[in-house]
Design a protein around this motif. Structure first.
Motif, PDB file in Angstrom:
ATOM      1  N   ARG A  34       0.864  -1.245   0.008  1.00  0.00           N
ATOM      2  CA  ARG A  34       0.126   0.100   0.056  1.00  0.00           C
ATOM      3  C   ARG A  34       0.911   1.022   0.083  1.00  0.00           C
ATOM      4  O   ARG A  34       0.669   2.097  -0.839  1.00  0.00           O
ATOM      5  CB  ARG A  34      -1.041   0.080   1.291  1.00  0.00           C
ATOM      6  N   ALA A  35       1.930   1.229   0.801  1.00  0.00           N
ATOM      7  CA  ALA A  35       2.930   2.556   0.649  1.00  0.00           C
ATOM      8  C   ALA A  35       3.313   2.686  -0.476  1.00  0.00           C
ATOM      9  O   ALA A  35       3.558   3.804  -0.899  1.00  0.00           O
ATOM     10  CB  ALA A  35       4.040   2.044   2.012  1.00  0.00           C
ATOM     11  N   SER A  36       3.976   1.627  -1.054  1.00  0.00           N
ATOM     12  CA  SER A  36       4.606   1.874  -2.396  1.00  0.00           C
ATOM     13  C   SER A  36       3.756   2.152  -3.283  1.00  0.00           C
ATOM     14  O   SER A  36       3.934   2.934  -4.138  1.00  0.00           O
ATOM     15  CB  SER A  36       5.598   0.465  -2.661  1.00  0.00           C
ATOM     16  N   GLN A  37       2.739   1.813  -3.527  1.00  0.00           N
ATOM     17  CA  GLN A  37       1.378   2.068  -4.656  1.00  0.00           C
ATOM     18  C   GLN A  37       1.185   3.465  -4.244  1.00  0.00           C
ATOM     19  O   GLN A  37       1.322   4.443  -5.311  1.00  0.00           O
ATOM     20  CB  GLN A  37       0.237   1.290  -4.252  1.00  0.00           C
ATOM     21  N   ALA A  38       1.078   4.081  -3.003  1.00  0.00           N
ATOM     22  CA  ALA A  38       0.686   5.344  -2.887  1.00  0.00           C
ATOM     23  C   ALA A  38       1.936   6.223  -3.434  1.00  0.00           C
ATOM     24  O   ALA A  38       1.663   7.406  -3.972  1.00  0.00           O
ATOM     25  CB  ALA A  38       0.377   5.576  -1.434  1.00  0.00           C
ATOM     26  N   LEU A  39       3.134   5.979  -3.178  1.00  0.00           N
ATOM     27  CA  LEU A  39       4.327   6.522  -3.594  1.00  0.00           C
ATOM     28  C   LEU A  39       4.307   6.599  -5.230  1.00  0.00           C
ATOM     29  O   LEU A  39       4.621   7.515  -5.667  1.00  0.00           O
ATOM     30  CB  LEU A  39       5.726   5.990  -3.044  1.00  0.00           C
ATOM     31  N   MET A  40       4.075   5.344  -5.873  1.00  0.00           N
ATOM     32  CA  MET A  40       4.533   5.426  -7.249  1.00  0.00           C
ATOM     33  C   MET A  40       3.122   6.251  -7.744  1.00  0.00           C
ATOM     34  O   MET A  40       3.370   6.778  -8.979  1.00  0.00           O
ATOM     35  CB  MET A  40       4.205   3.795  -7.418  1.00  0.00           C
ATOM     36  N   ALA A  41       2.064   6.296  -7.043  1.00  0.00           N
ATOM     37  CA  ALA A  41       0.950   7.277  -7.789  1.00  0.00           C
ATOM     38  C   ALA A  41       1.394   8.550  -7.957  1.00  0.00           C
ATOM     39  O   ALA A  41       0.887   9.240  -8.797  1.00  0.00           O
ATOM     40  CB  ALA A  41      -0.337   6.868  -6.991  1.00  0.00           C
ATOM     41  N   CYS A  42       2.332   8.950  -7.200  1.00  0.00           N
ATOM     42  CA  CYS A  42       2.729  10.309  -7.146  1.00  0.00           C
ATOM     43  C   CYS A  42       3.657  10.806  -8.488  1.00  0.00           C
ATOM     44  O   CYS A  42       3.848  11.876  -8.752  1.00  0.00           O
ATOM     45  CB  CYS A  42       3.615  10.675  -5.981  1.00  0.00           C
ATOM     46  N   GLY A  43       3.941   9.646  -9.188  1.00  0.00           N
ATOM     47  CA  GLY A  43       4.692   9.787 -10.508  1.00  0.00           C
ATOM     48  C   GLY A  43       6.317  10.166 -10.357  1.00  0.00           C
ATOM     49  O   GLY A  43       6.583  10.566 -11.419  1.00  0.00           O
ATOM     50  N   GLN A  44       6.937  10.175  -9.167  1.00  0.00           N
ATOM     51  CA  GLN A  44       8.215  10.558  -9.066  1.00  0.00           C
ATOM     52  C   GLN A  44       9.143   9.190  -8.672  1.00  0.00           C
ATOM     53  O   GLN A  44       8.588   8.516  -8.202  1.00  0.00           O
ATOM     54  CB  GLN A  44       8.456  11.471  -8.008  1.00  0.00           C
ATOM     55  N   ARG A  45      10.267   9.260  -9.050  1.00  0.00           N
ATOM     56  CA  ARG A  45      11.040   8.073  -8.849  1.00  0.00           C
ATOM     57  C   ARG A  45      11.472   8.527  -7.240  1.00  0.00           C
ATOM     58  O   ARG A  45      11.704   9.324  -6.702  1.00  0.00           O
ATOM     59  CB  ARG A  45      12.518   7.903  -9.477  1.00  0.00           C
ATOM     60  N   PHE A  46      11.809   7.246  -6.654  1.00  0.00           N
ATOM     61  CA  PHE A  46      12.058   7.193  -4.994  1.00  0.00           C
ATOM     62  C   PHE A  46      13.102   5.947  -5.007  1.00  0.00           C
ATOM     63  O   PHE A  46      12.898   4.966  -5.607  1.00  0.00           O
ATOM     64  CB  PHE A  46      10.986   7.303  -4.138  1.00  0.00           C
ATOM     65  N   GLU A  94      -2.123  15.341  -0.164  1.00  0.00           N
ATOM     66  CA  GLU A  94      -0.962  15.692   0.428  1.00  0.00           C
ATOM     67  C   GLU A  94       0.337  15.330   0.130  1.00  0.00           C
ATOM     68  O   GLU A  94       1.287  15.860   0.020  1.00  0.00           O
ATOM     69  CB  GLU A  94      -1.263  15.739   2.166  1.00  0.00           C
ATOM     70  N   LEU A  95       0.570  13.918  -0.261  1.00  0.00           N
ATOM     71  CA  LEU A  95       1.585  13.174  -0.474  1.00  0.00           C
ATOM     72  C   LEU A  95       2.287  13.520  -1.900  1.00  0.00           C
ATOM     73  O   LEU A  95       3.457  13.821  -1.755  1.00  0.00           O
ATOM     74  CB  LEU A  95       1.452  11.591  -0.438  1.00  0.00           C
ATOM     75  N   LYS A  96       1.603  13.773  -2.848  1.00  0.00           N
ATOM     76  CA  LYS A  96       2.034  14.128  -4.048  1.00  0.00           C
ATOM     77  C   LYS A  96       2.843  15.516  -4.134  1.00  0.00           C
ATOM     78  O   LYS A  96       3.951  15.695  -4.519  1.00  0.00           O
ATOM     79  CB  LYS A  96       1.061  14.227  -5.353  1.00  0.00           C
ATOM     80  N   PRO A  97       2.079  16.579  -3.481  1.00  0.00           N
ATOM     81  CA  PRO A  97       2.831  17.925  -3.470  1.00  0.00           C
ATOM     82  C   PRO A  97       4.201  17.854  -2.589  1.00  0.00           C
ATOM     83  O   PRO A  97       5.285  18.252  -2.836  1.00  0.00           O
ATOM     84  CB  PRO A  97       1.777  18.838  -2.791  1.00  0.00           C
ATOM     85  N   LEU A  98       4.252  16.892  -1.655  1.00  0.00           N
ATOM     86  CA  LEU A  98       5.345  16.837  -0.850  1.00  0.00           C
ATOM     87  C   LEU A  98       6.387  16.030  -1.565  1.00  0.00           C
ATOM     88  O   LEU A  98       7.560  16.402  -1.443  1.00  0.00           O
ATOM     89  CB  LEU A  98       4.875  16.084   0.673  1.00  0.00           C
ATOM     90  N   ILE A  99       6.122  14.936  -2.110  1.00  0.00           N
ATOM     91  CA  ILE A  99       7.214  14.302  -2.955  1.00  0.00           C
ATOM     92  C   ILE A  99       7.649  15.175  -4.000  1.00  0.00           C
ATOM     93  O   ILE A  99       8.701  15.199  -4.479  1.00  0.00           O
ATOM     94  CB  ILE A  99       6.460  12.977  -3.599  1.00  0.00           C
ATOM     95  N   ASP A 100       6.722  15.839  -4.870  1.00  0.00           N
ATOM     96  CA  ASP A 100       7.096  16.770  -6.148  1.00  0.00           C
ATOM     97  C   ASP A 100       8.152  17.727  -5.595  1.00  0.00           C
ATOM     98  O   ASP A 100       9.206  17.862  -6.162  1.00  0.00           O
ATOM     99  CB  ASP A 100       5.949  17.375  -6.508  1.00  0.00           C
ATOM    100  N   ALA A 101       7.967  18.266  -4.449  1.00  0.00           N
ATOM    101  CA  ALA A 101       8.823  19.380  -3.696  1.00  0.00           C
ATOM    102  C   ALA A 101      10.214  18.870  -3.471  1.00  0.00           C
ATOM    103  O   ALA A 101      11.089  19.371  -3.736  1.00  0.00           O
ATOM    104  CB  ALA A 101       8.080  20.065  -2.460  1.00  0.00           C
ATOM    105  N   ALA A 102      10.099  17.680  -2.701  1.00  0.00           N
ATOM    106  CA  ALA A 102      11.467  16.706  -2.482  1.00  0.00           C
ATOM    107  C   ALA A 102      12.257  16.700  -3.723  1.00  0.00           C
ATOM    108  O   ALA A 102      13.452  16.882  -3.795  1.00  0.00           O
ATOM    109  CB  ALA A 102      10.996  15.803  -1.459  1.00  0.00           C
ATOM    110  N   VAL A 103      11.664  16.243  -4.399  1.00  0.00           N
ATOM    111  CA  VAL A 103      12.460  15.589  -5.785  1.00  0.00           C
ATOM    112  C   VAL A 103      12.798  16.791  -6.419  1.00  0.00           C
ATOM    113  O   VAL A 103      13.829  16.930  -7.152  1.00  0.00           O
ATOM    114  CB  VAL A 103      11.430  14.621  -6.813  1.00  0.00           C
ATOM    115  N   ALA A 104      12.095  18.034  -6.612  1.00  0.00           N
ATOM    116  CA  ALA A 104      12.338  18.953  -7.405  1.00  0.00           C
ATOM    117  C   ALA A 104      13.594  19.907  -6.682  1.00  0.00           C
ATOM    118  O   ALA A 104      14.256  20.427  -7.288  1.00  0.00           O
ATOM    119  CB  ALA A 104      11.039  20.135  -7.333  1.00  0.00           C
ATOM    120  N   GLY A 105      13.735  19.589  -5.373  1.00  0.00           N
ATOM    121  CA  GLY A 105      14.795  20.421  -4.778  1.00  0.00           C
ATOM    122  C   GLY A 105      15.899  19.664  -4.437  1.00  0.00           C
ATOM    123  O   GLY A 105      16.890  19.973  -3.749  1.00  0.00           O
ATOM    124  N   GLN A 106      15.990  18.497  -5.127  1.00  0.00           N
ATOM    125  CA  GLN A 106      17.331  17.607  -4.948  1.00  0.00           C
ATOM    126  C   GLN A 106      18.616  18.103  -5.398  1.00  0.00           C
ATOM    127  O   GLN A 106      18.935  19.019  -6.184  1.00  0.00           O
ATOM    128  CB  GLN A 106      17.147  16.486  -5.855  1.00  0.00           C
TER     129      GLN A 106
END
Length: 106
Positions: A34-46, A94-106
């Motif tokens: 469930r956790a990995s599916q939610a992350l994958m749905a954000c569309g960013q590599r992790f 709330e997850l996608k914006p958090l992940i998008d911002a983290a990846v953009a700021g790498q």
């Protein structure tokens, strides 16, 4: 390098890292799935670490994080939480914006 140093380096080297049982393509428990599916749905590599293949990390990370269970999601060096928190954040949008911002700021 000891296990704690390895954990710290993994967390600092990856903007988004999921410690889970198995892999996103082959999770070994429902919570990790469930956790990995939610992350994958954000569309960013992790990044991910299979704790079943890394028993030292599996035993040390809960002490380091002060979080007893897996999966564990870390974003920009901060523990976000486990499956319930990840799923709830995803459902609330709330997850996608958090992940998008983290990846953009790498």
């Amino acid at each position: 390098m000891d296990v704690l140093d390895t954990i710290k380096q993994q967390i600092s080297d990856n903007a988004v890292i999921l410690y889970m049982k198995g892999s996103p393509s082959a999770p070994q428990c429902g919570f990790s799935m469930r956790a990995s599916q939610a992350l994958m749905a954000c569309g960013q590599r992790f990044a991910y670490v299979d704790i079943l293949s890394n028993p030292d990390i599996r035993s040390e990370l809960p002490k380091f994080a002060n979080w007893p269970t897996f999966p564990q999601l870390w974003v920009k060096g901060e523990l976000i939480g486990g499956c319930d928190i990840i799923t709830e954040m995803h459902e609330k949008g709330e997850l996608k914006p958090l992940i998008d911002a983290a990846v953009a700021g790498q």
